[in-house]
Design a protein around this motif. Structure first.
Motif, PDB file in Angstrom:
ATOM      1  N   PRO A  41       0.815  -1.226   0.000  1.00 46.80           N
ATOM      2  CA  PRO A  41       0.000   0.000   0.000  1.00 46.80           C
ATOM      3  C   PRO A  41       0.843   1.267   0.000  1.00 46.80           C
ATOM      4  CG  PRO A  41      -0.869  -1.590   1.579  1.00 46.80           C
ATOM      5  CD  PRO A  41       0.447  -2.143   1.105  1.00 46.80           C
ATOM      6  N   ASP A  42       2.019   1.237   0.675  1.00 46.00           N
ATOM      7  CA  ASP A  42       2.851   2.435   0.717  1.00 46.00           C
ATOM      8  C   ASP A  42       3.328   2.827  -0.679  1.00 46.00           C
ATOM      9  OD1 ASP A  42       4.341   0.129   0.505  1.00 46.00           O
ATOM     10  OD2 ASP A  42       5.988   0.820   1.772  1.00 46.00           O
ATOM     11  N   THR A  43       3.649   1.832  -1.496  1.00 47.60           N
ATOM     12  CA  THR A  43       4.113   2.098  -2.860  1.00 47.60           C
ATOM     13  C   THR A  43       3.036   2.788  -3.688  1.00 47.60           C
ATOM     14  OG1 THR A  43       5.523   0.130  -2.792  1.00 47.60           O
ATOM     15  CG2 THR A  43       5.048   1.062  -4.959  1.00 47.60           C
ATOM     16  N   PHE A  44       1.840   2.215  -3.696  1.00 49.17           N
ATOM     17  CA  PHE A  44       0.769   2.768  -4.526  1.00 49.17           C
ATOM     18  C   PHE A  44       0.229   4.085  -3.971  1.00 49.17           C
ATOM     19  CE2 PHE A  44       0.769  -1.745  -5.626  1.00 49.17           C
ATOM     20  CZ  PHE A  44       0.802  -1.660  -7.017  1.00 49.17           C
ATOM     21  N   LEU A  45       0.234   4.224  -2.645  1.00 44.97           N
ATOM     22  CA  LEU A  45      -0.251   5.470  -2.065  1.00 44.97           C
ATOM     23  C   LEU A  45       0.692   6.621  -2.392  1.00 44.97           C
ATOM     24  CD1 LEU A  45      -2.522   6.608  -0.238  1.00 44.97           C
ATOM     25  CD2 LEU A  45      -0.954   6.362   1.682  1.00 44.97           C
ATOM     26  N   THR A  46       1.999   6.366  -2.297  1.00 49.16           N
ATOM     27  CA  THR A  46       2.969   7.403  -2.634  1.00 49.16           C
ATOM     28  C   THR A  46       2.865   7.799  -4.102  1.00 49.16           C
ATOM     29  OG1 THR A  46       4.515   6.609  -0.944  1.00 49.16           O
ATOM     30  CG2 THR A  46       5.423   7.999  -2.683  1.00 49.16           C
ATOM     31  N   LEU A  47       2.763   6.800  -4.987  1.00 51.46           N
ATOM     32  CA  LEU A  47       2.614   7.102  -6.416  1.00 51.46           C
ATOM     33  C   LEU A  47       1.329   7.873  -6.680  1.00 51.46           C
ATOM     34  CD1 LEU A  47       3.822   3.840  -8.202  1.00 51.46           C
ATOM     35  CD2 LEU A  47       4.858   6.113  -8.313  1.00 51.46           C
ATOM     36  N   ARG A  48       0.264   7.490  -5.973  1.00 46.44           N
ATOM     37  CA  ARG A  48      -1.027   8.149  -6.150  1.00 46.44           C
ATOM     38  C   ARG A  48      -0.908   9.648  -5.879  1.00 46.44           C
ATOM     39  NH1 ARG A  48      -4.225  10.839  -6.938  1.00 46.44           N
ATOM     40  NH2 ARG A  48      -6.470  10.891  -6.615  1.00 46.44           N
ATOM     41  N   TYR A  49      -0.227  10.009  -4.792  1.00 45.28           N
ATOM     42  CA  TYR A  49      -0.079  11.422  -4.441  1.00 45.28           C
ATOM     43  C   TYR A  49       1.027  12.099  -5.238  1.00 45.28           C
ATOM     44  CZ  TYR A  49      -3.502  11.123  -0.737  1.00 45.28           C
ATOM     45  OH  TYR A  49      -4.687  10.968  -0.049  1.00 45.28           O
ATOM     46  N   ALA A  50       2.062  11.349  -5.623  1.00 47.86           N
ATOM     47  CA  ALA A  50       3.137  11.921  -6.427  1.00 47.86           C
ATOM     48  C   ALA A  50       2.646  12.294  -7.813  1.00 47.86           C
ATOM     49  CB  ALA A  50       4.295  10.932  -6.534  1.00 47.86           C
ATOM     50  N   LEU A  51       1.695  11.524  -8.347  1.00 49.83           N
ATOM     51  CA  LEU A  51       1.128  11.850  -9.651  1.00 49.83           C
ATOM     52  C   LEU A  51       0.264  13.103  -9.568  1.00 49.83           C
ATOM     53  CD1 LEU A  51       0.143   8.285 -10.910  1.00 49.83           C
ATOM     54  CD2 LEU A  51       1.973   9.755 -11.784  1.00 49.83           C
ATOM     55  N   ASN A  52      -0.270  13.379  -8.386  1.00 45.32           N
ATOM     56  CA  ASN A  52      -1.011  14.613  -8.174  1.00 45.32           C
ATOM     57  C   ASN A  52      -0.045  15.794  -8.231  1.00 45.32           C
ATOM     58  OD1 ASN A  52      -2.134  16.556  -5.645  1.00 45.32           O
ATOM     59  ND2 ASN A  52      -3.628  15.969  -7.213  1.00 45.32           N
ATOM     60  N   VAL A  74      -5.678   3.148 -12.438  1.00 45.64           N
ATOM     61  CA  VAL A  74      -4.819   2.026 -12.060  1.00 45.64           C
ATOM     62  C   VAL A  74      -4.366   2.142 -10.603  1.00 45.64           C
ATOM     63  CG1 VAL A  74      -2.583   0.923 -12.464  1.00 45.64           C
ATOM     64  CG2 VAL A  74      -4.019   1.570 -14.402  1.00 45.64           C
ATOM     65  N   SER A  75      -3.838   3.315 -10.215  1.00 47.00           N
ATOM     66  CA  SER A  75      -3.354   3.490  -8.845  1.00 47.00           C
ATOM     67  C   SER A  75      -4.492   3.411  -7.843  1.00 47.00           C
ATOM     68  CB  SER A  75      -2.619   4.831  -8.701  1.00 47.00           C
ATOM     69  OG  SER A  75      -3.483   5.918  -9.008  1.00 47.00           O
ATOM     70  N   SER A  76      -5.654   3.955  -8.199  1.00 42.98           N
ATOM     71  CA  SER A  76      -6.803   3.926  -7.296  1.00 42.98           C
ATOM     72  C   SER A  76      -7.348   2.507  -7.152  1.00 42.98           C
ATOM     73  CB  SER A  76      -7.908   4.853  -7.819  1.00 42.98           C
ATOM     74  OG  SER A  76      -7.446   6.182  -7.913  1.00 42.98           O
ATOM     75  N   ALA A  77      -7.407   1.780  -8.269  1.00 45.56           N
ATOM     76  CA  ALA A  77      -7.888   0.400  -8.219  1.00 45.56           C
ATOM     77  C   ALA A  77      -6.962  -0.459  -7.365  1.00 45.56           C
ATOM     78  CB  ALA A  77      -7.986  -0.175  -9.632  1.00 45.56           C
ATOM     79  N   ALA A  78      -5.644  -0.218  -7.462  1.00 46.52           N
ATOM     80  CA  ALA A  78      -4.678  -0.976  -6.657  1.00 46.52           C
ATOM     81  C   ALA A  78      -4.920  -0.746  -5.172  1.00 46.52           C
ATOM     82  CB  ALA A  78      -3.257  -0.576  -7.034  1.00 46.52           C
ATOM     83  N   LEU A  79      -5.173   0.510  -4.785  1.00 45.52           N
ATOM     84  CA  LEU A  79      -5.443   0.815  -3.382  1.00 45.52           C
ATOM     85  C   LEU A  79      -6.734   0.144  -2.921  1.00 45.52           C
ATOM     86  CD1 LEU A  79      -4.529   4.607  -3.058  1.00 45.52           C
ATOM     87  CD2 LEU A  79      -3.349   2.673  -2.018  1.00 45.52           C
ATOM     88  N   ALA A  80      -7.771   0.214  -3.766  1.00 49.14           N
ATOM     89  CA  ALA A  80      -9.054  -0.392  -3.408  1.00 49.14           C
ATOM     90  C   ALA A  80      -8.922  -1.909  -3.252  1.00 49.14           C
ATOM     91  CB  ALA A  80     -10.101  -0.060  -4.466  1.00 49.14           C
ATOM     92  N   ILE A  81      -8.196  -2.537  -4.166  1.00 47.12           N
ATOM     93  CA  ILE A  81      -8.001  -3.999  -4.103  1.00 47.12           C
ATOM     94  C   ILE A  81      -7.244  -4.375  -2.840  1.00 47.12           C
ATOM     95  CG2 ILE A  81      -6.804  -5.948  -5.174  1.00 47.12           C
ATOM     96  CD1 ILE A  81      -7.472  -4.641  -7.897  1.00 47.12           C
ATOM     97  N   MET A  82      -6.214  -3.608  -2.502  1.00 47.87           N
ATOM     98  CA  MET A  82      -5.460  -3.892  -1.285  1.00 47.87           C
ATOM     99  C   MET A  82      -6.337  -3.718  -0.050  1.00 47.87           C
ATOM    100  SD  MET A  82      -1.633  -2.399  -1.967  1.00 47.87           S
ATOM    101  CE  MET A  82      -0.591  -3.194  -3.202  1.00 47.87           C
ATOM    102  N   GLY A  83      -7.227  -2.723  -0.096  1.00 48.68           N
ATOM    103  CA  GLY A  83      -8.150  -2.536   1.014  1.00 48.68           C
ATOM    104  C   GLY A  83      -9.054  -3.744   1.191  1.00 48.68           C
ATOM    105  N   ILE A  84      -9.548  -4.279   0.081  1.00 51.62           N
ATOM    106  CA  ILE A  84     -10.411  -5.469   0.127  1.00 51.62           C
ATOM    107  C   ILE A  84      -9.634  -6.672   0.661  1.00 51.62           C
ATOM    108  CG2 ILE A  84     -11.699  -7.120  -1.285  1.00 51.62           C
ATOM    109  CD1 ILE A  84     -12.404  -4.768  -3.145  1.00 51.62           C
ATOM    110  N   VAL A  85      -8.384  -6.830   0.184  1.00 52.77           N
ATOM    111  CA  VAL A  85      -7.553  -7.948   0.641  1.00 52.77           C
ATOM    112  C   VAL A  85      -7.320  -7.863   2.147  1.00 52.77           C
ATOM    113  CG1 VAL A  85      -5.244  -8.954   0.531  1.00 52.77           C
ATOM    114  CG2 VAL A  85      -6.403  -8.286  -1.580  1.00 52.77           C
ATOM    115  N   VAL A  86      -7.048  -6.650   2.646  1.00 49.83           N
ATOM    116  CA  VAL A  86      -6.823  -6.474   4.085  1.00 49.83           C
ATOM    117  C   VAL A  86      -8.091  -6.797   4.870  1.00 49.83           C
ATOM    118  CG1 VAL A  86      -6.336  -4.783   5.898  1.00 49.83           C
ATOM    119  CG2 VAL A  86      -4.983  -4.781   3.808  1.00 49.83           C
TER     120      VAL A  86
END
Length: 218
Positions: free
Chosen positions: A22-33, A200-212
């Motif tokens: 999650p840290d990887t995708f969250l950082t990319l999510r905000y870095a792309l902003n 893509v980045s948002s879907a990755a975060l959502a999927i990880m949330g579901i997995v957790v």
């Protein structure tokens, strides 16, 4: 602490840091902003990591292992938070896609407005909450640290030292990701590309949330 213990812990920490999460995708999510938002999100994560290290040094993190209900509760909240971040961003990406279909000019303005939607504080807070609500970090420190802490040494001081090593390595890795995103920002400014990256980045975060969330009840 002996240098051999520090080097041994650094080697193990490197493997953990380079594992996508999650840290990887969250950082990319905000870095792309905005790149500085990615930096803020990464800093927030490192603050929480030092908090987990302190708890591990005080023995509080052991409660996660002794009382599974505490671990489950934190995992549920953390998974729900990741799901919230992912779904919220997906909804925004869908809105931008509709705007892009209507007119490219409008989409560009909308994307620009969305790009300024996150403040540094919001990015920092998101990073802190993501790491703080990840009970696996507590268990990780509980499992990783004891073998590298010499018998009779100051447990809290040693845990904070090892936590600082882990945090510095993690921050350096996330800064590399942020730098890559910054270098490619000219390409990402294309409305269509930006929308797909958002998805893509948002879907990755959502999927990880579901997995957790699912893992919390297994």
């Amino acid at each position: 602490m002996p240098s051999s213990a520090l080097l041994g812990f650094a080697g193990v920490a490197l493997v953990v840091v380079l594992s996508p999460g999650p840290d990887t995708f969250l950082t990319l999510r905000y870095a792309l902003n905005r790149p500085r938002n990615g930096v803020a999100a990464a800093l927030g994560m490192m603050i929480s990591i030092m908090g987990w290290a302190a708890l591990a040094g005080l023995g509080v993190a052991a409660l996660l292992q002794t009382y599974p209900a505490i671990h489950q509760a934190i995992a549920v909240v953390g998974g729900a938070y990741l799901l919230y971040l992912g779904l919220g961003s997906l909804i925004k990406a869908r809105f931008l896609a509709g705007a892009s279909a209507a007119t490219a000019r409008t989409a560009t303005r909308t994307a620009a407005a969305a790009g300024s939607a996150y403040t540094l504080f919001q990015s920092l807070r998101a990073g802190m909450l993501s790491a703080a609500l990840n009970p696996k970090l507590g268990l990780l420190f509980l499992a990783l640290m004891p073998p590298f802490i010499p018998v009779g040494s100051n447990m809290l001081g040693s845990a904070l030292l090892l936590g600082a090593i882990f945090a510095l390595m993690g921050f350096a890795y996330l800064m590399v990701l942020t730098a890559i995103a910054a270098k490619a920002m000219a390409w990402f400014k294309s409305p269509t590309v930006g929308i797909w990256l958002e998805r893509v980045s948002s879907a990755a975060l959502a999927i990880m949330g579901i997995v957790v969330l699912v893992g919390a009840f297994l």
